[in-house]
Design a protein around this motif. Structure first.
Motif, short mmCIF file in Angstrom:
data_model
loop_
_atom_site.label_atom_id
_atom_site.label_comp_id
_atom_site.label_asym_id
_atom_site.label_seq_id
_atom_site.Cartn_x
_atom_site.Cartn_y
_atom_site.Cartn_z
N ALA A 164 61.65 -57.72 -88.38
CA ALA A 164 61.31 -57.33 -87.01
C ALA A 164 59.84 -56.96 -86.86
O ALA A 164 59.38 -56.75 -85.72
N ARG A 165 59.13 -56.86 -87.99
CA ARG A 165 57.71 -56.47 -87.99
C ARG A 165 57.51 -55.14 -87.27
O ARG A 165 56.68 -55.01 -86.36
N VAL A 166 58.27 -54.12 -87.70
CA VAL A 166 58.15 -52.79 -87.11
C VAL A 166 57.88 -51.76 -88.21
O VAL A 166 58.27 -51.95 -89.37
N LEU A 167 57.23 -50.67 -87.82
CA LEU A 167 57.00 -49.53 -88.71
C LEU A 167 57.95 -48.42 -88.31
O LEU A 167 57.89 -47.91 -87.18
N ARG A 168 58.81 -48.03 -89.24
CA ARG A 168 59.81 -47.00 -88.97
C ARG A 168 59.69 -45.88 -90.01
O ARG A 168 59.81 -46.12 -91.21
N PRO A 169 59.43 -44.64 -89.56
CA PRO A 169 59.42 -43.52 -90.51
C PRO A 169 60.81 -43.35 -91.13
O PRO A 169 61.82 -43.66 -90.50
N LEU A 170 60.84 -42.82 -92.35
CA LEU A 170 62.10 -42.74 -93.07
C LEU A 170 62.97 -41.56 -92.64
O LEU A 170 64.16 -41.56 -92.92
N HIS A 171 62.38 -40.55 -91.99
CA HIS A 171 63.21 -39.45 -91.51
C HIS A 171 62.51 -38.77 -90.33
O HIS A 171 61.32 -38.99 -90.08
N SER A 172 63.24 -37.95 -89.62
CA SER A 172 62.76 -37.39 -88.35
C SER A 172 61.63 -36.39 -88.51
O SER A 172 60.91 -36.12 -87.56
N GLY A 173 61.46 -35.82 -89.70
CA GLY A 173 60.39 -34.86 -89.92
C GLY A 173 59.20 -35.43 -90.66
O GLY A 173 58.34 -34.68 -91.14
N SER A 174 59.12 -36.74 -90.76
CA SER A 174 58.10 -37.39 -91.57
C SER A 174 56.69 -37.01 -91.16
O SER A 174 55.85 -36.65 -91.99
N PHE A 175 56.38 -37.07 -89.86
CA PHE A 175 55.02 -36.78 -89.39
C PHE A 175 54.74 -35.29 -89.32
O PHE A 175 53.58 -34.88 -89.32
N HIS A 176 55.79 -34.48 -89.26
CA HIS A 176 55.59 -33.03 -89.29
C HIS A 176 55.15 -32.60 -90.68
O HIS A 176 54.21 -31.81 -90.82
N GLU A 177 55.79 -33.14 -91.71
CA GLU A 177 55.41 -32.73 -93.06
C GLU A 177 54.10 -33.37 -93.49
O GLU A 177 53.37 -32.81 -94.31
N ASP A 178 53.76 -34.54 -92.95
CA ASP A 178 52.52 -35.22 -93.33
C ASP A 178 51.98 -36.01 -92.14
O ASP A 178 52.34 -37.18 -91.93
N ALA A 179 51.11 -35.37 -91.36
CA ALA A 179 50.57 -36.01 -90.15
C ALA A 179 49.67 -37.19 -90.47
O ALA A 179 49.43 -38.04 -89.60
N SER A 180 49.18 -37.28 -91.69
CA SER A 180 48.31 -38.41 -92.04
C SER A 180 49.06 -39.74 -91.97
O SER A 180 48.45 -40.81 -91.85
N ARG A 181 50.40 -39.67 -92.00
CA ARG A 181 51.19 -40.90 -91.90
C ARG A 181 50.99 -41.60 -90.56
O ARG A 181 51.13 -42.83 -90.48
N LEU A 182 50.64 -40.85 -89.53
CA LEU A 182 50.38 -41.48 -88.23
C LEU A 182 49.16 -42.38 -88.31
O LEU A 182 49.17 -43.52 -87.81
N VAL A 183 48.08 -41.91 -88.92
CA VAL A 183 46.87 -42.72 -89.05
C VAL A 183 47.12 -43.90 -89.98
O VAL A 183 46.67 -45.03 -89.71
N ARG A 184 47.85 -43.67 -91.07
CA ARG A 184 48.17 -44.77 -91.97
C ARG A 184 48.98 -45.83 -91.24
O ARG A 184 48.77 -47.04 -91.40
N ALA A 185 49.90 -45.40 -90.39
CA ALA A 185 50.71 -46.35 -89.62
C ALA A 185 49.83 -47.19 -88.71
O ALA A 185 50.02 -48.41 -88.59
N ALA A 186 48.86 -46.56 -88.05
CA ALA A 186 47.96 -47.30 -87.16
C ALA A 186 47.13 -48.31 -87.94
O ALA A 186 46.89 -49.43 -87.46
N ARG A 187 46.68 -47.93 -89.11
CA ARG A 187 45.90 -48.85 -89.94
C ARG A 187 46.72 -50.09 -90.30
O ARG A 187 46.27 -51.22 -90.15
N VAL A 188 47.93 -49.85 -90.80
CA VAL A 188 48.77 -50.95 -91.24
C VAL A 188 49.22 -51.80 -90.06
O VAL A 188 49.23 -53.04 -90.12
N ALA A 189 49.58 -51.14 -88.96
CA ALA A 189 50.03 -51.88 -87.78
C ALA A 189 48.94 -52.78 -87.24
O ALA A 189 49.19 -53.93 -86.87
N ALA A 190 47.71 -52.28 -87.20
CA ALA A 190 46.60 -53.08 -86.68
C ALA A 190 46.28 -54.25 -87.61
O ALA A 190 46.00 -55.36 -87.15
N ARG A 191 46.33 -54.00 -88.90
CA ARG A 191 45.96 -55.05 -89.86
C ARG A 191 47.02 -56.15 -89.93
O ARG A 191 46.69 -57.33 -90.06
N LEU A 192 48.30 -55.79 -89.81
CA LEU A 192 49.38 -56.74 -90.01
C LEU A 192 50.10 -57.11 -88.71
O LEU A 192 51.10 -57.83 -88.76
#
Length: 363
Positions: A145-173
């Motif tokens: 489906a070419r989607v980025l899905r966090p593995l659990h509901s608290g993923s970005f709360h415990e590590d907000a850097s995952r949001l920026v990493r997601a944007a990097r990967v989403a833009a590149r791919l």
């Protein structure tokens, strides 16, 4: 994957003791499934369960660096490519936004600790060269489906850097955000100031093939405030120059970001940019001549679109100033006129120089 890599991995699998598990994980698996050329993912990540990582790295006969905190090793291949040998682990976050505490774990637990479903797939490597896909988090449908899905509901709360990493990967791919990702954006923004790793991810954003595209992705997800407000048009413009064939470096993107920042020195420190981007920005904003296509000229054309190439010593000699002290005096005169806004083009400088020469003979 290049045959040389396949051969090396088969030989490595033969060194793994019976009962242990070796798996190719991370970007190489993701990109392979998405059809991204192997050259775009030159480095390899291998997860190992039940293996003495340091001993295995030594058994390869190649240079390596051991990282005792996590029990990992980085092996250097030819052409400065690397392979990370990763001890399988699980992680816990005693403090949200802080560094995770690693603990030994199984391969399944290692895949479950990762950020997105699309990054949690593994290729199990057997000593006889056979491979099998391991998907413990349902990441394969995310690939199709070419989607980025966090593995659990608290993923970005415990590590907000995952949001920026997601944007990097989403833009590149060219990936889309899963609805679960969008629901967690406010959590990431709330935790941003308490997540030091977020700044490291923003630095990596500037090293993407098209940083402006990654910045636009953040903005479209409602997280544009993670970058200076005025930076997006500048990063986009540099992307456009790359699309038109220009070579735009990391330092150039970083300098443009600093130009847009209300407090550039503070931002440079947070992103660990060093002194080069600020020095490049200062040169770009000066009147010093630089060659077409240089980082300074690229930035100057972007930040000072009305700027022009001032006359050089060779120019003033061609206009009648004899070589010698008179050249320096003529250039100093023109620099003063530029500084006070009395000349705003090369033609105006030529006219001013002719007037200057008419008023006093050069010597």
């Amino acid at each position: 994957m290049p045959p040389s890599d396949q051969h090396w991995l088969t030989n490595l699998a033969a060194l793994v003791p019976a009962g242990a598990r070796l798996a190719l994980v991370g970007g190489a698996v993701r990109d392979g499934l998405l059809g991204v050329p192997a050259s775009a993912s030159p480095d390899l990540d291998l997860a190992l369960e039940g293996v003495d990582i340091q001993a295995l790295a030594a058994a390869t006969g190649l240079p390596f660096t051991f990282h005792p905190v996590y029990g990992n090793a980085t092996v250097t291949l030819s052409e400065n490519r690397t392979v990370d040998l990763i001890r399988t682990r699980r992680e816990r976050y005693p403090v949200a936004g802080g560094n995770p505490v690693p603990e030994p774990g199984t391969l399944t637990e290692d895949l479950q600790r990762r950020d997105f479903g699309i990054n949690s797939l593994a290729l199990l490597l057997e000593p006889d060269g056979t491979v099998s896909l391991l998907d413990v988090v349902g990441g394969l449908p995310d690939v199709w489906a070419r989607v980025l899905r966090p593995l659990h509901s608290g993923s970005f709360h415990e590590d907000a850097s995952r949001l920026v990493r997601a944007a990097r990967v989403a833009a590149r791919l060219n990936l889309a955000p899963h609805p679960d990702l969008m629901l967690q954006v406010p959590d990431a923004l709330n935790m941003a100031e308490r997540t030091p790793r977020l700044w490291a991810e923003l630095r990596l954003l500037l090293a993407e093939p098209r940083p402006g595209r990654a910045a636009r992705t953040l903005e479209s997800w409602g997280a544009g405030q993670l970058l200076p407000a005025a930076s997006l048009p500048l990063l986009n413009a540099l992307d456009t120059q790359q699309d038109q064939g220009a070579s735009v470096s990391f330092q150039t993107y970083a300098a443009a970001l600093l130009h847009a920042a209300p407090h550039p020195a503070e931002l440079a420190a947070r992103l660990n940019l060093g002194e080069k981007p600020a020095a490049l920005l200062a040169r770009a904003l000066s009147d010093t001549p630089f060659l077409e296509g240089s980082p300074e000229r690229i930035l100057r054309q972007l930040l000072r679109p009305d700027a022009y190439m001032p006359l050089t010593g060779r120019d003033v000699v061609a206009l009648g100033v004899p070589p010698g002290k008179g050249v320096g005096a003529a250039l100093a005169h023109l620099a003063e006129l530029r500084a006070t806004g009395q000349v705003k083009s090369a033609e105006a400088e030529r006219a001013a120089l002719r007037e200057y020469l008419g008023g006093q003979p050069p010597s």
